[in-house]
Design an enzyme around this catalytic site. Structure first.
Site, PDB file in Angstrom:
ATOM      1  N   ASP A 186     -21.980  29.166 -23.663  1.00 13.60           N
ATOM      2  CA  ASP A 186     -22.251  30.135 -22.604  1.00 13.60           C
ATOM      3  C   ASP A 186     -21.989  31.537 -23.150  1.00 13.60           C
ATOM      4  O   ASP A 186     -22.132  31.766 -24.341  1.00 13.60           O
ATOM      5  CB  ASP A 186     -21.426  29.814 -21.345  1.00 13.60           C
ATOM      6  CG  ASP A 186     -19.931  29.968 -21.542  1.00 13.60           C
ATOM      7  OD1 ASP A 186     -19.460  29.865 -22.693  1.00 13.60           O
ATOM      8  OD2 ASP A 186     -19.210  30.199 -20.552  1.00 13.60           O
ATOM      9  N   GLY A 198     -15.607  32.347 -25.405  1.00 10.96           N
ATOM     10  CA  GLY A 198     -15.549  33.637 -24.720  1.00 10.96           C
ATOM     11  C   GLY A 198     -15.301  34.802 -25.644  1.00 10.96           C
ATOM     12  O   GLY A 198     -15.684  35.943 -25.335  1.00 10.96           O
ATOM     13  N   GLY A 245     -12.202  31.195 -23.546  1.00 15.03           N
ATOM     14  CA  GLY A 245     -11.668  31.254 -22.199  1.00 15.03           C
ATOM     15  C   GLY A 245     -10.434  30.392 -22.041  1.00 15.03           C
ATOM     16  O   GLY A 245     -10.163  29.509 -22.864  1.00 15.03           O
TER      17      GLY A 245
END
Length: 372
Positions: free
Chosen positions: A153, A122, A74
């Protein structure tokens, strides 16, 4: 600005191409190693939704422009600014990004991700939940979040918690990256295709089914170094406390274990504790969707923490590589502080739709093998 720079600036951050029966999505921020921003997430979601209903598209392919990698994660500088300013743009970015991760995992049509070069954070979410995950000899795949005061994540805790033994715990706490053989062995990828065969593979995907095209281009990976170290990795990382993991690593006669301890000791103590708790909780979750909700809670709480902004500052903004974590050591991380990362944030929980009827094994448990 050079003519090449001007051309890049004028192009969209995601290129959308149709060739034969292939829909090709190309991440197009090569100077930033295709770092993912909110506009890119929205574009990818829109196109995937359209192609899901388009009988003219048999296979979807994701690649990254440039020679450096598919996606470096990200856009953390934007997250840094948001964290400093107390904003909420990152929260909406994560809502849409995690929905996209689940879309990819549940996609009915063959979704092929070429994980060439650097694939971090990401970038894992865009690729490792896909049906066909292709690495090359140039691949470097990892979840480096604890280095910036963050936690894995984009479904990363789901993937790593289901890796063989404690190899995923090792990778998460050290914030390390692995090459092709290890990525395949621990379930982040499926197929090794030499980089010089990628043009041949992309061309084949225009005309033949994904499985046949990939099988024709693939080679057998080397033995996994991570799996070879399972004995010391499993013994040390089976503890449910980071301090105990460090004690076991330091007491190990294996040099790699002691090196891992030194690496872990440099990371955010809070991020380490939350990451370990997230991994253990992900093992108990029923599917990827539930894990993404859990990760969303942790991400939003991290945005409001000291360590995320400080970690990005030290690693990316000022680049002094000397983060001042708060608290500075694991002894200062209280159970209540860790538990707070798993409560519903003030901004509300991530809401995901019911699993689609075409959901694949990605939404239940990945075993490191390509699934139909």
């Amino acid at each position: 600005m050079s003519p090449d720079d001007a051309t890049l600036a004028a192009e969209p951050p995601v290129l959308i191409e149709r060739r034969g029966r292939l829909g090709h999505l190309i991440l197009n921020r090569p100077r930033a190693i295709n770092a993912l921003n909110h506009d890119m997430v929205i574009t990818l979601q829109r196109v995937l939704d359209e192609w899901a209903q388009d009988d003219g598209v048999d296979t979807v392919l994701l690649t990254g422009r440039g020679e450096r990698g598919l996606c470096a994660g990200g856009d953390i500088v934007s997250i840094y600014r948001d964290a400093l300013g107390g904003g909420s743009e990152s929260v909406q970015f994560w809502r849409d990004e995690y929905r996209l991760n689940l879309t990819i995992a549940q996609y009915a049509k063959p979704y092929v991700a070429i994980m060439d070069g650097i694939v971090l954070g990401g970038g894992i979410g865009l690729s490792a939940h896909g049906r066909f995950r292709v690495v090359t000899e140039r691949s470097s795949v990892g979840l480096p979040e604890t280095s910036i005061g963050f936690t894995p994540d984009v479904g990363g805790t789901w993937l790593l918690s289901h890796a063989p033994g404690e190899t995923g715990t090792h990778l998460a706490l050290t914030a390390g990256s692995v090459g092709a053989a290890d990525a395949i062995a621990i379930g982040l990828a499926d197929h090794l295709v030499p980089a010089d065969r990628l043009p041949e593979l992309v061309e084949a995907l225009e005309h033949v089914d994904a499985r046949s095209a990939i099988d024709a281009a693939s080679v057998v990976p080397a033995a996994s170094a991570l799996l070879a170290g399972r004995e010391w990795i499993d013994e040390a990382y089976s503890a449910d406390d980071v301090e105990e993991i460090l004690r076991r690593l330091l007491a190990s006669p294996v040099q790699a274990a002691r090196e891992a301890a030194a690496t872990i000791a440099s990371k955010s103590p809070t991020a380490l504790a939350v990451t370990l708790a997230s991994l253990r909780a992900a093992r108990r979750q029923p599917d990827l969707a539930a894990t993404l909700v859990q990760e969303f809670r942790a991400s939003v709480h991290a945005l409001r923490s000291h360590d995320l902004a400080e970690g990005i500052r030290a690693q990316v903004v000022d680049k002094d590589r000397t983060p001042h974590w708060r608290p500075a050591n694991l002894a200062g991380v209280t159970p209540s502080a860790v538990a707070a990362y798993f409560t519903e944030p003030a901004e509300g929980d991530l809401v995901l739709g019911a699993p689609a009827s075409h959901a694949t094994a990605s939404t239940t448990r990945r075993t490191g093998k390509e699934h139909a």
